[in-house]
Motif scaffolding. Sequence first.
Motif, PDB file in Angstrom:
ATOM      1  N   UNK A 395      -2.410   3.796  17.127  1.00 43.52           N
ATOM      2  CA  UNK A 395      -1.456   2.707  16.884  1.00 43.52           C
ATOM      3  C   UNK A 395      -0.077   3.301  16.631  1.00 43.52           C
ATOM      4  N   UNK A 396       0.870   3.008  17.530  1.00 40.14           N
ATOM      5  CA  UNK A 396       2.175   3.650  17.471  1.00 40.14           C
ATOM      6  C   UNK A 396       3.334   2.781  17.040  1.00 40.14           C
ATOM      7  N   UNK A 397       3.067   1.564  16.543  1.00 41.38           N
ATOM      8  CA  UNK A 397       4.137   0.695  16.043  1.00 41.38           C
ATOM      9  C   UNK A 397       4.373   1.033  14.575  1.00 41.38           C
ATOM     10  N   UNK A 398       5.529   1.662  14.292  1.00 38.82           N
ATOM     11  CA  UNK A 398       5.813   2.127  12.929  1.00 38.82           C
ATOM     12  C   UNK A 398       6.900   1.292  12.247  1.00 38.82           C
ATOM     13  N   UNK A 399       7.059   0.036  12.687  1.00 37.89           N
ATOM     14  CA  UNK A 399       7.984  -0.923  12.064  1.00 37.89           C
ATOM     15  C   UNK A 399       9.413  -0.381  12.080  1.00 37.89           C
ATOM     16  N   UNK A 400       9.961  -0.311  13.279  1.00 36.27           N
ATOM     17  CA  UNK A 400      11.303   0.237  13.457  1.00 36.27           C
ATOM     18  C   UNK A 400      12.409  -0.753  13.127  1.00 36.27           C
ATOM     19  N   UNK A 401      12.197  -2.027  13.466  1.00 36.87           N
ATOM     20  CA  UNK A 401      13.329  -2.960  13.437  1.00 36.87           C
ATOM     21  C   UNK A 401      13.663  -3.398  12.025  1.00 36.87           C
ATOM     22  N   UNK A 402      14.952  -3.593  11.787  1.00 33.95           N
ATOM     23  CA  UNK A 402      15.452  -3.895  10.448  1.00 33.95           C
ATOM     24  C   UNK A 402      14.975  -5.252   9.952  1.00 33.95           C
ATOM     25  N   UNK A 403      14.793  -6.226  10.854  1.00 32.44           N
ATOM     26  CA  UNK A 403      14.354  -7.554  10.419  1.00 32.44           C
ATOM     27  C   UNK A 403      12.942  -7.492   9.843  1.00 32.44           C
ATOM     28  N   UNK A 404      12.029  -6.800  10.532  1.00 25.13           N
ATOM     29  CA  UNK A 404      10.661  -6.673  10.013  1.00 25.13           C
ATOM     30  C   UNK A 404      10.640  -5.874   8.723  1.00 25.13           C
ATOM     31  N   UNK A 405      11.437  -4.834   8.660  1.00 25.90           N
ATOM     32  CA  UNK A 405      11.450  -4.006   7.455  1.00 25.90           C
ATOM     33  C   UNK A 405      11.944  -4.804   6.257  1.00 25.90           C
ATOM     34  N   UNK A 406      12.958  -5.597   6.469  1.00 24.97           N
ATOM     35  CA  UNK A 406      13.483  -6.421   5.379  1.00 24.97           C
ATOM     36  C   UNK A 406      12.439  -7.454   4.953  1.00 24.97           C
ATOM     37  N   UNK A 407      11.809  -8.104   5.920  1.00 25.58           N
ATOM     38  CA  UNK A 407      10.824  -9.145   5.610  1.00 25.58           C
ATOM     39  C   UNK A 407       9.589  -8.567   4.927  1.00 25.58           C
ATOM     40  N   UNK A 408       9.186  -7.350   5.293  1.00 23.32           N
ATOM     41  CA  UNK A 408       7.955  -6.763   4.785  1.00 23.32           C
ATOM     42  C   UNK A 408       8.187  -5.792   3.626  1.00 23.32           C
ATOM     43  N   UNK A 409       9.442  -5.725   3.139  1.00 21.81           N
ATOM     44  CA  UNK A 409       9.736  -4.952   1.945  1.00 21.81           C
ATOM     45  C   UNK A 409       9.753  -3.453   2.133  1.00 21.81           C
ATOM     46  N   UNK A 410      10.045  -2.982   3.337  1.00 18.72           N
ATOM     47  CA  UNK A 410      10.115  -1.541   3.583  1.00 18.72           C
ATOM     48  C   UNK A 410      11.528  -1.048   3.306  1.00 18.72           C
ATOM     49  N   UNK A 411      11.701  -0.008   2.502  1.00 19.07           N
ATOM     50  CA  UNK A 411      13.046   0.485   2.202  1.00 19.07           C
ATOM     51  C   UNK A 411      13.580   1.375   3.315  1.00 19.07           C
ATOM     52  N   UNK A 412      14.875   1.533   3.366  1.00 19.35           N
ATOM     53  CA  UNK A 412      15.489   2.514   4.251  1.00 19.35           C
ATOM     54  C   UNK A 412      15.497   2.099   5.712  1.00 19.35           C
ATOM     55  N   UNK A 413      15.868   3.051   6.549  1.00 17.36           N
ATOM     56  CA  UNK A 413      16.005   2.829   7.982  1.00 17.36           C
ATOM     57  C   UNK A 413      14.714   3.178   8.696  1.00 17.36           C
ATOM     58  N   UNK A 414      14.362   2.380   9.691  1.00 16.17           N
ATOM     59  CA  UNK A 414      13.163   2.635  10.466  1.00 16.17           C
ATOM     60  C   UNK A 414      13.412   3.650  11.569  1.00 16.17           C
ATOM     61  N   UNK A 415      12.475   4.575  11.742  1.00 17.16           N
ATOM     62  CA  UNK A 415      12.532   5.544  12.829  1.00 17.16           C
ATOM     63  C   UNK A 415      11.163   6.144  13.002  1.00 17.16           C
ATOM     64  N   UNK A 416      10.806   6.444  14.234  1.00 17.58           N
ATOM     65  CA  UNK A 416       9.529   7.097  14.463  1.00 17.58           C
ATOM     66  C   UNK A 416       9.183   7.135  15.932  1.00 17.58           C
ATOM     67  N   UNK A 417       8.339   8.077  16.302  1.00 27.30           N
ATOM     68  CA  UNK A 417       7.881   8.216  17.673  1.00 27.30           C
ATOM     69  C   UNK A 417       6.573   8.982  17.658  1.00 27.30           C
ATOM     70  N   UNK A 418       5.782   8.780  18.692  1.00 24.85           N
ATOM     71  CA  UNK A 418       4.567   9.555  18.909  1.00 24.85           C
ATOM     72  C   UNK A 418       4.837  10.553  20.026  1.00 24.85           C
ATOM     73  N   UNK A 419       4.557  11.820  19.771  1.00 31.60           N
ATOM     74  CA  UNK A 419       4.813  12.871  20.742  1.00 31.60           C
ATOM     75  C   UNK A 419       3.496  13.507  21.165  1.00 31.60           C
ATOM     76  N   UNK A 420       3.339  13.717  22.466  1.00 33.90           N
ATOM     77  CA  UNK A 420       2.138  14.339  23.028  1.00 33.90           C
ATOM     78  C   UNK A 420       2.583  15.582  23.787  1.00 33.90           C
ATOM     79  N   UNK A 421       1.971  16.714  23.446  1.00 39.95           N
ATOM     80  CA  UNK A 421       2.401  17.983  24.013  1.00 39.95           C
ATOM     81  C   UNK A 421       1.352  18.551  24.969  1.00 39.95           C
ATOM     82  N   UNK A 422       1.783  19.365  25.927  1.00 41.82           N
ATOM     83  CA  UNK A 422       0.832  20.000  26.845  1.00 41.82           C
ATOM     84  C   UNK A 422      -0.222  20.838  26.138  1.00 41.82           C
TER      85      UNK A 422
END
Length: 451
Positions: A395-422
């Motif tokens: 599951x790679x949805x890490x709540x990036x958007x500010x509207x969801x973060x504000x509504x769900x009580x997450x502090x700070x700025x959203x950022x994240x990614x899933x990386x797959x390496x060779x």
Amino acid sequence: MIMHSDRVPTSPLPPVFDDHRELAHLPRETEPWRVSAPHSGAGTDRALGDVITSLKAASAHGHWQWPETPVVFVSDTHADHDGFLRSLAAAGALRRTGGGPRDFTLTAFGETCQIVIGGDCLDKGPSNLDMLDALGALLEARPDTRLLAGNHDLRLRLAITGLTGPRSPLTDYLFLRMGRKLLPLLREVWDRFLRHGQGLIGVPDEDTCRQMLVPADDWFELFPREAARYLSGHAIAREVRRLRDKRRAFDTDLARAGLTTRQVVAAGLHCRKLFLEPAGPYGWFYARMDAACRIGSLLFVHAGIDDEICNLVSRNGTAAVNARYRRELNDHPLAFYFGSVANLARTKYRPSDHPLSQAGVAALHRAGIKMVVHGHVNNHAGQRLLAHGGLLHLEGDVTLDSASRRREGLPGLGAGATLVFPSGDVVGLSADYPRAKLFNPSGILWKHGTS
């Protein structure tokens, strides 16, 4: 540079740029992916057992195939271009040169990695059009970037179809059914493209526009009869119930968006020009969209999969899935939205969703697909690994958007990614978890006494 914890397999993780203050709170170290913990898996020892069982079943059909170049997966940006670009910067794919949606340059890593956008680019806020401008700029810079369909993205297309296509009880409810969450987007379209021109010329009066947007009372009798060829009785009852709720809330929703019914119709009609005509400013959005993307042993979708699509992928590959997706987009919208292809963008593996059984999972394993990477289920402590029906899911949805973060009580700025390496390392990077989570299937199987 992200540092690695002791005894954790290492990968050439791209740098987190210390000169960007927005990225200062991202993790600098990795830890093994703790599947038995709720922040990283389903939260039980049994869940860890399910993951190991899935890995063992998949390994019976050959070794994992990893990408030749790293993959960056970002999903569920939900109309937040800052969260989107911040996440790609966190992954090391770009450097931001300003605050605008096009103010960035690709890094050397960004020019060589594969980028997969997991869908749900629209809705929630703060700006759908800025998000689309940022995505368009990325596609111009990296034409081979893959864009997947999310359920929120499909809602706009169906809402436009319901407003501008032939009228019937099966289609004239689609705008209200799909469009309520799109009202902020319509407000943006009105403000950017119509407000300062002659946007209401040719648009009917308020009463006529309301009839275009809100089904009449007899719809509640006509729809169940006509929908029976496409939907189960349970699904029909759910649609009727939802329409009653949405109709009651319509005026409140309009007032909250600051729009009249004429402005909504004008903006909705203009959306057809923007999004569905090839020469429209955002005509590329749906034209570039796929339902699924396979890279090695990984299948990327927005939400999940069912038995029918498992068998189609096993027989004919993801090209057949995407061809069917494009074909069914032009079929009846109700049949499309509630069918197996759109289920890729909608499922949460509820009893009402299309089933995923052991037989479907076995078909995927025989085809060499060992894990599904998706968004759609937003998490508050980074990515999670778990098994559905015996199939490994990330599951790679890490709540990036500010509207969801504000509504769900997450502090700070959203950022994240899933990386797959060779190398076979999968890294979950999120601003909401103190370390980057590192998963390597061979490492887990070795640790638990199998290979």
